[in-house]
Scaffold this motif. Sequence first.
Motif, short mmCIF file in Angstrom:
data_model
loop_
_atom_site.label_atom_id
_atom_site.label_comp_id
_atom_site.label_asym_id
_atom_site.label_seq_id
_atom_site.Cartn_x
_atom_site.Cartn_y
_atom_site.Cartn_z
N ARG A 79 40.55 -19.11 -5.42
CA ARG A 79 39.55 -19.99 -5.73
C ARG A 79 39.36 -21.26 -4.37
O ARG A 79 38.06 -21.54 -4.08
CB ARG A 79 39.91 -21.02 -6.77
CG ARG A 79 38.92 -22.40 -7.31
CD ARG A 79 39.83 -23.06 -8.14
NE ARG A 79 41.15 -23.69 -7.70
CZ ARG A 79 42.08 -24.08 -8.62
NH1 ARG A 79 41.95 -23.91 -10.14
NH2 ARG A 79 43.09 -24.40 -7.93
N ASP A 80 40.38 -21.41 -3.84
CA ASP A 80 40.56 -22.29 -2.77
C ASP A 80 40.38 -21.71 -1.14
O ASP A 80 40.75 -20.40 -1.31
CB ASP A 80 41.47 -23.23 -2.82
CG ASP A 80 41.58 -24.04 -4.27
OD1 ASP A 80 40.47 -24.36 -4.59
OD2 ASP A 80 42.62 -24.26 -4.58
N GLN A 84 44.23 -24.40 2.35
CA GLN A 84 44.33 -25.49 1.31
C GLN A 84 45.53 -25.26 0.78
O GLN A 84 45.83 -24.25 0.17
CB GLN A 84 43.15 -25.49 0.44
CG GLN A 84 43.19 -26.73 -0.70
CD GLN A 84 41.91 -26.84 -1.48
OE1 GLN A 84 40.77 -26.25 -1.10
NE2 GLN A 84 41.97 -27.48 -2.41
N THR A 87 47.49 -22.12 -1.05
CA THR A 87 46.47 -20.94 -1.34
C THR A 87 47.14 -19.58 -0.44
O THR A 87 46.88 -18.62 -0.99
CB THR A 87 45.43 -21.22 -1.24
OG1 THR A 87 44.96 -22.33 -1.92
CG2 THR A 87 44.14 -20.13 -1.56
N ASP A 122 37.63 -19.33 -1.30
CA ASP A 122 36.47 -20.01 -1.68
C ASP A 122 35.49 -19.42 -2.63
O ASP A 122 34.30 -19.45 -2.75
CB ASP A 122 35.64 -20.44 -0.43
CG ASP A 122 36.52 -21.56 0.45
OD1 ASP A 122 36.95 -22.35 -0.20
OD2 ASP A 122 36.59 -20.94 1.68
N GLU A 128 42.61 -20.22 -10.84
CA GLU A 128 43.23 -20.17 -9.32
C GLU A 128 42.85 -18.81 -8.80
O GLU A 128 42.86 -18.77 -7.46
CB GLU A 128 44.81 -20.35 -9.40
CG GLU A 128 45.44 -20.61 -8.14
CD GLU A 128 46.98 -21.11 -8.23
OE1 GLU A 128 47.81 -21.01 -7.32
OE2 GLU A 128 47.24 -21.42 -9.50
#
Length: 204
Positions: A79-80, A84, A87, A122, A128
């Motif tokens: 997701r990130d 970040q 992750t 991303d 997650e």
Amino acid sequence: MQYPDFYTQVPSIKLYDPLSEFLGAVEKGEMEISYLDCVKLAGHSCPTVAGAYLMASKGLEALFGTTLPQRGSIKVSMRDAETQGVTGVTCNVISFIVGASGVGGFKGIQGNFSRDNLIAYDTEMSGEVKLTRLDTNKSVILNYDASSVPADAMMKPLMGKALQGQASQEERDTFGTLWQKRVEEILLHVEKYPSLITITKEEA
């Protein structure tokens, strides 16, 4: 090499790796990846590494059932952004287990066994991590939250003293022991914490 006993009590993850079979690296391509393997990869054992290991284990179980997961045929979506938080660490562990690589990964042999371009960051999703089978396009979305697993009250002050160079060797050893006790609780007592791992299946 010495390490906490509980590492070997964590069930290993069994997979089928067609590339390993083809090149004669592992008989029948049947391999096991242990928590200790992931500790070596990450260079440490912590709640993040434990969570990544559990997400891989539970996610593969949800995707493949009693069939051996096929290593190298699973896409990992995060997701990130890679930079970040944790992750990158989480993805490194999961992608190692499932045999996924980014743009620099193995390109394959005459169109077979490629492992590259199987990691994405991303990615818009409700969780997650997402694991996707390339053969069926079915996915599972995973969330991990270790906040329900309490840490010993002594951990924080001992960490502070150790990082400031003020802790004795005994205090440093105590901190390490307490730190690994929490990791052990996460890995060996998942059933006590319903919110630790959540899984959502997505059909193709």
